[in-house]
Design an enzyme around this catalytic site. Sequence first.
Site, PDB file in Angstrom:
ATOM      1  N   ARG A   1      -7.562  -6.628  -9.995  1.00  0.00           N
ATOM      2  CA  ARG A   1      -8.355  -7.789 -10.432  1.00  0.00           C
ATOM      3  C   ARG A   1      -9.711  -7.318 -10.933  1.00  0.00           C
ATOM      4  NH1 ARG A   1      -9.043  -7.205  -4.891  1.00  0.00           N
ATOM      5  NH2 ARG A   1     -11.219  -6.856  -4.332  1.00  0.00           N
TER       6      ARG A   1
ATOM      7  N   GLY B   1      -8.612  -5.091   3.177  1.00  0.00           N
ATOM      8  CA  GLY B   1      -9.799  -5.700   3.771  1.00  0.00           C
ATOM      9  C   GLY B   1      -9.985  -5.291   5.219  1.00  0.00           C
TER      10      GLY B   1
ATOM     11  N   LYS C   1       0.808  -1.230   0.000  1.00  0.00           N
ATOM     12  CA  LYS C   1       0.000   0.000   0.000  1.00  0.00           C
ATOM     13  C   LYS C   1       0.837   1.274   0.000  1.00  0.00           C
ATOM     14  CE  LYS C   1      -3.339  -2.955   0.277  1.00  0.00           C
ATOM     15  NZ  LYS C   1      -3.744  -3.533  -1.005  1.00  0.00           N
TER      16      LYS C   1
HETATM   17  C1  MV4 Z   1      -9.585   4.876   5.764  1.00  0.00           C
HETATM   18  C2  MV4 Z   1     -10.746   5.339   6.453  1.00  0.00           C
HETATM   19  C3  MV4 Z   1     -10.743   6.638   6.894  1.00  0.00           C
HETATM   20  N1  MV4 Z   1      -9.661   7.431   6.689  1.00  0.00           N
HETATM   21  N2  MV4 Z   1      -8.550   5.700   5.583  1.00  0.00           N
HETATM   22  C4  MV4 Z   1     -11.023   0.343   5.302  1.00  0.00           C
HETATM   23  C5  MV4 Z   1     -10.456  -0.750   4.469  1.00  0.00           C
HETATM   24  C6  MV4 Z   1      -9.380  -0.176   3.668  1.00  0.00           C
HETATM   25  N3  MV4 Z   1      -9.625  -0.476   2.285  1.00  0.00           N
HETATM   26  C7  MV4 Z   1      -9.380   1.284   3.912  1.00  0.00           C
HETATM   27  N4  MV4 Z   1     -10.363   1.537   4.921  1.00  0.00           N
HETATM   28  C8  MV4 Z   1     -10.552   2.770   5.445  1.00  0.00           C
HETATM   29  N5  MV4 Z   1      -9.515   3.626   5.280  1.00  0.00           N
HETATM   30  C9  MV4 Z   1      -8.592   6.943   6.038  1.00  0.00           C
HETATM   31  N6  MV4 Z   1      -7.535   7.746   5.841  1.00  0.00           N
HETATM   32  C10 MV4 Z   1     -11.819   4.462   6.622  1.00  0.00           C
HETATM   33  C11 MV4 Z   1     -11.726   3.168   6.128  1.00  0.00           C
HETATM   34  C12 MV4 Z   1     -12.893   2.347   6.321  1.00  0.00           C
HETATM   35  C13 MV4 Z   1     -13.697   1.968   5.227  1.00  0.00           C
HETATM   36  C14 MV4 Z   1     -13.362   2.286   3.924  1.00  0.00           C
HETATM   37  C15 MV4 Z   1     -14.151   1.906   2.870  1.00  0.00           C
HETATM   38  C16 MV4 Z   1     -15.320   1.200   3.106  1.00  0.00           C
HETATM   39  C17 MV4 Z   1     -15.678   0.863   4.386  1.00  0.00           C
HETATM   40  C18 MV4 Z   1     -14.872   1.227   5.466  1.00  0.00           C
HETATM   41  C19 MV4 Z   1     -15.253   0.902   6.758  1.00  0.00           C
HETATM   42  C20 MV4 Z   1     -14.463   1.260   7.798  1.00  0.00           C
HETATM   43  C21 MV4 Z   1     -13.286   1.987   7.575  1.00  0.00           C
END
Ligand code: MV4
Length: 449
Positions: free
Chosen positions: A291, A164, A116
């Site tokens: 993917r 995830g 990442k």
């Molecule tokens: C974040 C965020 C808030 N701020 N990054 C969750 C999984 C990963 N793909 C990235 N994620 C998040 N990153 C920052 N800077 C909140 C999440 C996140 C989230 C993101 C997308 C869809 C659902 C989520 C549920 C909880 C937290």
Amino acid sequence: MFDKVLIANRGEIALRVIRACREMGIASVAVHSTADADAMHVRMADESVCIGPPSATLSYLSVPAIISACEVTGAQAIHPGYGFLSENAQFVQIVEDHGLTFIGPSAEHIRVMGDKITAKDTMKALGVPCVPGSEGGVTSLEEARALGAEIGYPVIVKATAGGGGRGMKVARSSEEMERAFRTARAEGKAAFGNDEVYIEKYLTTPRHIEVQVFGDGKGHAVHLGERDCSLQRRHQKVFEEAPGPCISPKERAHIGKVCADAVARIGYSGAGTIEFLYEAGEFYFIEMNTRLQVEHPVTEAIYGVDLVREQIRVAEGYPLSFTQDDLTINGHAIEVRINAERLPDFAPSPGRITQYHAPGGLGVRMDSALYDGYMIPPFYDSLIGKLIVHGRDRAEAMARLNRALGELIVDGVDTTIPLFRRLLDAPAVQSGDYTIHWLETWLETTLDA
Ligand code: MV4
């Protein structure tokens, strides 16, 4: 150009790929574990090979077994579907070392986006807007605290090998940083063997917007708009739609071009998804998936393209079959994921399907490997079908979804179908006004009641 393609997957996505192959006049080879001997993908493919026992590690993830299955059947290419080996750079390298073609991006692109920190560095350099945060990795608590003060709390500490939702910890103050930093590092180490972490400003109420891109591997690329996948539970998407209800045509054209230009510049090949958090009218890159995604059908519905056919054509060395100007949006599409799970706890519910009836009619697509009498094995994930509806606008798609859910019968196991009937009644879902946190809050106050 390919005569025969092996599908290194199971379930609905294996059927999806077999169907594309058949329309292209390409023979298909299914692989399966002993638990999947009676599975629909085995029946639907032209040929099949048993590659191991039920455990995915010893079958769908067994590189020697899959390479051997190509050699004995004469398959020239491998489509990985999603999950399993679809984002495994080492697998891609081995496939190529055996003179076979991986239907997907290069090993190098998968490797870059799998880390990442490297992914974010790469995207930032290509002009993709990112969440403010550390430059690269953070190695000490002192550095983490200095960054927290500079960026402003809350911040989020993320494992570079994560994904995830694993290896992610929020710190709301300098005091909380120690725990967040140590926990994210420990989780990264335990889950992925990599304790490198980075820090970002924590966005409190974003939506999850992801842009579909497609590259020809020769420096040309297009975008196919965005999907809104904000309705998630424990990082599992539940309901996805395209176009995003909050994204204007101008925003779509802008972020789409930024994404297409970025992947064109790196010579990306095949389907990819660039994930953003979207808050207060701004896009912030978080990750790229290299993917075909589970929710690709909503994009197919509104753009009228076959993304799997396109993946195969690009892997064969052909140029993209459409230009950016050919790609126009028609209407609105929604997908709901049907899981064999028991509410309210979403516990897996494997077992025998006593009755299956798929909905139909205008604008309805059911991607599922279910059939009457099928035994859902307990060894794999609980997705048993995807219901995708398409309408002229969002309201028509919603009405069609409600209608189609009424026709759908899956008896013999518990499923998430009843959840969707209730979800469609929620005002926030009807208006499209929700963030990534809305569903979990709604579930807490709805399912227990
Ligand atoms: C974040 C965020 C808030 N701020 N990054 C969750 C999984 C990963 N793909 C990235 N994620 C998040 N990153 C920052 N800077 C909140 C999440 C996140 C989230 C993101 C997308 C869809 C659902 C989520 C549920 C909880 C937290």
